[in-house]
Design a protein around this motif. Structure first.
Motif, short mmCIF file in Angstrom:
data_model
loop_
_atom_site.label_atom_id
_atom_site.label_comp_id
_atom_site.label_asym_id
_atom_site.label_seq_id
_atom_site.Cartn_x
_atom_site.Cartn_y
_atom_site.Cartn_z
N PHE A 104 0.83 -1.20 0.00
CA PHE A 104 0.00 0.00 0.00
C PHE A 104 0.86 1.24 0.00
N SER A 105 1.92 1.22 0.77
CA SER A 105 2.83 2.36 0.82
C SER A 105 3.43 2.64 -0.54
N ASP A 106 3.79 1.55 -1.25
CA ASP A 106 4.37 1.71 -2.58
C ASP A 106 3.35 2.28 -3.56
N ILE A 107 2.11 1.80 -3.50
CA ILE A 107 1.06 2.27 -4.42
C ILE A 107 0.83 3.76 -4.24
N PHE A 108 0.70 4.19 -2.98
CA PHE A 108 0.44 5.60 -2.70
C PHE A 108 1.68 6.45 -3.00
N GLY A 109 2.83 5.97 -2.60
CA GLY A 109 4.05 6.75 -2.76
C GLY A 109 4.49 6.88 -4.19
N SER A 110 4.10 5.94 -5.06
CA SER A 110 4.53 5.98 -6.44
C SER A 110 4.00 7.21 -7.17
N MET A 111 2.96 7.82 -6.61
CA MET A 111 2.36 8.97 -7.30
C MET A 111 3.14 10.24 -7.02
N PHE A 112 4.07 10.22 -6.09
CA PHE A 112 4.82 11.41 -5.74
C PHE A 112 6.29 11.04 -5.59
N SER A 113 7.13 12.04 -5.48
CA SER A 113 8.56 11.77 -5.35
C SER A 113 8.83 10.99 -4.08
N GLY A 114 9.79 10.11 -4.17
CA GLY A 114 10.13 9.31 -3.01
C GLY A 114 9.41 7.98 -2.98
N GLY A 115 8.55 7.71 -3.98
CA GLY A 115 7.79 6.47 -4.00
C GLY A 115 8.64 5.31 -4.47
N SER A 116 8.05 4.15 -4.50
CA SER A 116 8.77 2.94 -4.91
C SER A 116 9.22 3.03 -6.36
N THR A 117 10.40 2.52 -6.63
CA THR A 117 10.91 2.53 -8.01
C THR A 117 10.19 1.53 -8.86
N ARG A 118 9.33 0.68 -8.27
CA ARG A 118 8.60 -0.31 -9.04
C ARG A 118 7.40 0.31 -9.73
N HIS A 119 7.09 1.56 -9.41
CA HIS A 119 5.94 2.22 -9.99
C HIS A 119 6.37 3.51 -10.66
N ARG A 120 5.79 3.80 -11.78
CA ARG A 120 6.14 5.01 -12.52
C ARG A 120 5.48 6.24 -11.90
N GLU A 121 6.23 7.36 -11.77
CA GLU A 121 5.65 8.57 -11.23
C GLU A 121 4.61 9.15 -12.19
N VAL A 122 3.57 9.70 -11.61
CA VAL A 122 2.49 10.27 -12.41
C VAL A 122 2.86 11.67 -12.85
N LYS A 123 2.59 12.02 -14.11
CA LYS A 123 2.87 13.35 -14.63
C LYS A 123 1.65 14.25 -14.41
N PHE A 124 1.93 15.50 -14.01
CA PHE A 124 0.85 16.44 -13.76
C PHE A 124 1.06 17.71 -14.58
N LYS A 125 -0.02 18.21 -15.12
CA LYS A 125 0.03 19.47 -15.84
C LYS A 125 0.22 20.62 -14.85
N GLY A 126 1.03 21.61 -15.21
CA GLY A 126 1.23 22.78 -14.35
C GLY A 126 -0.05 23.57 -14.22
N HIS A 127 -0.17 24.37 -13.15
CA HIS A 127 -1.42 25.10 -12.97
C HIS A 127 -1.50 26.28 -13.93
#
Length: 292
Positions: A104-127
């Motif tokens: 669970f920690s890996d799933i949640f953390g993968s969306m932001f910096s510092g997450g598991s390397t097994r998951h790709r970081e999510v890209k976000f459009k700038g405001h």
């Protein structure tokens, strides 16, 4: 990057109204604008913070996210989605025992910096950024280029002829920087058109009044009248009545993004009654009255 309290930047409370935000922004923007403080790095930095604060707090949806997530407001949707995914996975684990707390920690953390390397970081459009540009009506009669300073960056744009008051145009990719390689946000510019002319504008049509002396109204004749881009000669028909309207086709305002196309100019004749009549004039008018 250190967290910036946008409310503190604008000197307002969290309960401030939209009008309070706008008022505070305009006051500070005038004070710290680069044109007023040339070569002043402190003022330049302050001006950038003021713009950032206004862009977030002046947008009701972004303000709601900021109030809820603070410095992570741009990732609000991702946080919510991550929470939903986490809850879904927890329920799945309860049924099948297939995941551990670390998963669970890996799933949640993968969306932001510092997450598991097994998951790709999510890209976000700038405001997105929002700006207001004031122009005189004469300035939008022809297309022209203008350099804008947005967050200390100079942006060269073309302003099409015929832009209307309150109209908003989007400059793609000139908003905030994307996150994790995501696309930049967009810049939205709202135009405030100030009309200091004698012409009233309604989209591409223009309206004005022209004074007409009583003699020319009765007998007919010619007179010179102003249009937006020069003078024209008008032929006045005999026995023209007060408030008579005439249309000058193609003498109005440019049609937005329709090169070479113009609206019409509508002229209303305003009859002018002579004053300070001489005795001779009075006698002649009485004679005319008797003939009628």
């Amino acid at each position: 990057m250190a967290f910036i309290d946008y409310y503190k930047v604008l000197g307002i409370s969290k309960t401030a109204s939209e009008q309070d935000i706008k008022k505070a922004y305009r006051k500070l923007a005038r004070k710290y604008h680069p044109d007023v403080n040339p070569n002043d790095k402190t003022a330049e930095h302050k001006f950038k913070e003021i713009n950032e604060a206004h862009e977030v707090l002046s947008n009701a949806e972004n303000r709601k996210k900021y109030d809820a997530y603070g410095e992570h407001w741009q990732n609000a949707e991702a946080y919510e989605q991550a929470k939903q995914n986490q809850e879904y996975q927890r329920r799945a684990q309860a049924r099948s025992g297939g995941y551990s707390e670390q998963d669970f920690s890996d799933i949640f953390g993968s969306m932001f910096s510092g997450g598991s390397t097994r998951h790709r970081e999510v890209k976000f459009k700038g405001h997105d950024y929002n700006a207001e540009l004031q122009l005189d009506l004469k300035e939008v009669y022809t297309s022209h280029k203008r350099t804008l300073t947005v967050n200390t960056k100079n942006i060269r744009i073309t302003i099409p002829a015929g832009v209307e008051n309150g109209q908003i145009i989007k400059i793609k990719g000139h908003g905030g920087q994307g996150i994790n390689g995501g696309p930049n946000g967009d810049l939205f510019i709202q135009f405030s058109i100030i009309n200091n002319t004698k012409f009233k504008r309604d989209k591409e049509n223009l309206y004005t009044t022209v004074n007409l002396d009583v003699y020319k109204a009765m007998l007919g004749g010619e007179l010179m009248a102003d249009t937006f881009d020069g003078k024209v000669k008008l032929t006045v028909k005999p026995e023209t009545q007060n408030l008579t309207k005439v249309k000058l086709k193609g003498k109005g305002f440019p049609k937005y993004k329709k090169e070479g196309q113009f609206g019409d100019l509508y002229i209303t004749y305003q009859l002018q009654i002579p004053t300070n009549l001489s005795e001779k004039e009075k006698e002649l008018i009485k004679e005319l009255q008797n003939l009628r």
